[in-house]
Design a protein around this motif. Structure first.
Motif, PDB file in Angstrom:
ATOM      1  N   ILE A   4       0.864  -1.182   0.000  1.00 35.27           N
ATOM      2  CA  ILE A   4       0.000   0.000   0.000  1.00 35.27           C
ATOM      3  C   ILE A   4       0.896   1.226   0.000  1.00 35.27           C
ATOM      4  CG2 ILE A   4      -1.778   1.265   1.235  1.00 35.27           C
ATOM      5  CD1 ILE A   4      -2.766  -1.392   2.321  1.00 35.27           C
ATOM      6  N   ARG A   5       0.672   2.118  -0.952  1.00 36.22           N
ATOM      7  CA  ARG A   5       1.536   3.281  -1.133  1.00 36.22           C
ATOM      8  C   ARG A   5       0.745   4.578  -1.027  1.00 36.22           C
ATOM      9  NH1 ARG A   5       4.462   1.407  -6.697  1.00 36.22           N
ATOM     10  NH2 ARG A   5       5.480  -0.450  -5.910  1.00 36.22           N
ATOM     11  N   LYS A   6       1.480   5.670  -0.999  1.00 33.64           N
ATOM     12  CA  LYS A   6       0.883   6.997  -0.979  1.00 33.64           C
ATOM     13  C   LYS A   6       0.090   7.205  -2.271  1.00 33.64           C
ATOM     14  CE  LYS A   6       2.246  11.836  -0.741  1.00 33.64           C
ATOM     15  NZ  LYS A   6       3.356  12.766  -0.614  1.00 33.64           N
ATOM     16  N   GLY A   7      -1.132   7.713  -2.132  1.00 33.78           N
ATOM     17  CA  GLY A   7      -1.981   7.965  -3.285  1.00 33.78           C
ATOM     18  C   GLY A   7      -2.966   6.852  -3.590  1.00 33.78           C
ATOM     19  N   ASP A   8      -2.869   5.705  -2.923  1.00 36.70           N
ATOM     20  CA  ASP A   8      -3.790   4.589  -3.153  1.00 36.70           C
ATOM     21  C   ASP A   8      -5.138   4.856  -2.506  1.00 36.70           C
ATOM     22  OD1 ASP A   8      -1.918   3.135  -4.548  1.00 36.70           O
ATOM     23  OD2 ASP A   8      -1.386   1.832  -2.878  1.00 36.70           O
ATOM     24  N   GLN A   9      -6.210   4.397  -3.146  1.00 32.59           N
ATOM     25  CA  GLN A   9      -7.540   4.423  -2.556  1.00 32.59           C
ATOM     26  C   GLN A   9      -7.665   3.200  -1.654  1.00 32.59           C
ATOM     27  OE1 GLN A   9     -10.497   6.226  -2.726  1.00 32.59           O
ATOM     28  NE2 GLN A   9      -9.373   7.890  -3.690  1.00 32.59           N
ATOM     29  N   VAL A  10      -8.006   3.412  -0.373  1.00 35.01           N
ATOM     30  CA  VAL A  10      -8.115   2.311   0.573  1.00 35.01           C
ATOM     31  C   VAL A  10      -9.467   2.352   1.277  1.00 35.01           C
ATOM     32  CG1 VAL A  10      -5.640   2.094   0.974  1.00 35.01           C
ATOM     33  CG2 VAL A  10      -6.971   3.635   2.397  1.00 35.01           C
ATOM     34  N   ILE A  11      -9.820   1.225   1.893  1.00 37.66           N
ATOM     35  CA  ILE A  11     -11.055   1.114   2.661  1.00 37.66           C
ATOM     36  C   ILE A  11     -10.688   0.542   4.031  1.00 37.66           C
ATOM     37  CG2 ILE A  11     -11.624  -1.174   1.760  1.00 37.66           C
ATOM     38  CD1 ILE A  11     -14.570  -0.183   1.693  1.00 37.66           C
ATOM     39  N   VAL A  12     -11.336   1.054   5.080  1.00 34.18           N
ATOM     40  CA  VAL A  12     -11.031   0.638   6.448  1.00 34.18           C
ATOM     41  C   VAL A  12     -11.806  -0.637   6.761  1.00 34.18           C
ATOM     42  CG1 VAL A  12     -11.053   1.323   8.872  1.00 34.18           C
ATOM     43  CG2 VAL A  12     -10.652   3.031   7.112  1.00 34.18           C
ATOM     44  N   LEU A  13     -11.110  -1.646   7.315  1.00 33.76           N
ATOM     45  CA  LEU A  13     -11.708  -2.945   7.603  1.00 33.76           C
ATOM     46  C   LEU A  13     -12.227  -3.056   9.028  1.00 33.76           C
ATOM     47  CD1 LEU A  13      -9.001  -5.217   5.950  1.00 33.76           C
ATOM     48  CD2 LEU A  13     -11.161  -4.451   4.964  1.00 33.76           C
ATOM     49  N   THR A  14     -11.546  -2.423   9.993  1.00 38.39           N
ATOM     50  CA  THR A  14     -11.935  -2.557  11.397  1.00 38.39           C
ATOM     51  C   THR A  14     -11.862  -1.212  12.100  1.00 38.39           C
ATOM     52  OG1 THR A  14      -9.674  -3.056  12.036  1.00 38.39           O
ATOM     53  CG2 THR A  14     -11.099  -4.926  11.595  1.00 38.39           C
ATOM     54  N   GLY A  15     -12.457  -1.152  13.282  1.00 37.76           N
ATOM     55  CA  GLY A  15     -12.391   0.056  14.099  1.00 37.76           C
ATOM     56  C   GLY A  15     -13.620   0.924  13.944  1.00 37.76           C
ATOM     57  N   ARG A  16     -13.568   2.099  14.535  1.00 36.11           N
ATOM     58  CA  ARG A  16     -14.737   2.980  14.532  1.00 36.11           C
ATOM     59  C   ARG A  16     -15.018   3.579  13.164  1.00 36.11           C
ATOM     60  NH1 ARG A  16     -11.832   7.891  17.650  1.00 36.11           N
ATOM     61  NH2 ARG A  16     -10.796   8.716  15.823  1.00 36.11           N
ATOM     62  N   ASP A  17     -14.028   3.581  12.266  1.00 37.46           N
ATOM     63  CA  ASP A  17     -14.208   4.114  10.918  1.00 37.46           C
ATOM     64  C   ASP A  17     -14.422   3.007   9.884  1.00 37.46           C
ATOM     65  OD1 ASP A  17     -13.915   6.785  11.691  1.00 37.46           O
ATOM     66  OD2 ASP A  17     -11.733   6.641  11.626  1.00 37.46           O
ATOM     67  N   LYS A  18     -14.878   1.843  10.319  1.00 36.23           N
ATOM     68  CA  LYS A  18     -15.061   0.697   9.429  1.00 36.23           C
ATOM     69  C   LYS A  18     -15.967   1.055   8.250  1.00 36.23           C
ATOM     70  CE  LYS A  18     -16.694  -4.067   9.437  1.00 36.23           C
ATOM     71  NZ  LYS A  18     -17.172  -5.167  10.254  1.00 36.23           N
ATOM     72  N   GLY A  19     -15.514   0.733   7.040  1.00 39.84           N
ATOM     73  CA  GLY A  19     -16.287   0.998   5.830  1.00 39.84           C
ATOM     74  C   GLY A  19     -15.947   2.309   5.150  1.00 39.84           C
TER      75      GLY A  19
END
Length: 105
Positions: A4-19
């Protein structure tokens, strides 16, 4: 090679910001990343007249561990894992594990 690098689109899997989805804005160290709009905290800041900053409560984006995020695959619309493939000319490229297509960064 970082998956995973700078500029990549990512999605959060766990935690309070999930999704939540966001873009990687910085890489802090080997394991931690800063993602825009994810893991935002309120920080109380003292005024500093030497620097010209005013005091108050400021929203600050904190780092998140890379195990808690996954790269976003726009073709499927879901989170995906990253693999590394060796090309014929000796170059390494990142690919989506589900489809095998190259990640355009």
């Amino acid at each position: 090679m970082n998956k995973i690098r700078k500029g990549d689109q990512v999605i959060v899997l766990t935690g309070r910001d999930k999704g939540k989805r966001g873009t990687v804005s910085a890489r802090i160290d080997e394991d931690h990343l800063v993602v825009e709009g994810v893991n935002v905290v309120k920080k109380h800041v003292r005024p500093n007249p030497m620097k010209g900053t005013t005091g108050g409560i400021v929203d600050k984006t904190m780092p998140i561990h890379q195990s808690n995020i996954a790269i976003f695959n726009p073709a499927s619309g879901k989170a995906d894992r990253v693999g590394i493939k060796l090309l014929e000319d000796g170059k390494k490229v990142r690919v989506f594990k589900s489809s095998g297509e190259e990640i355009k960064a």
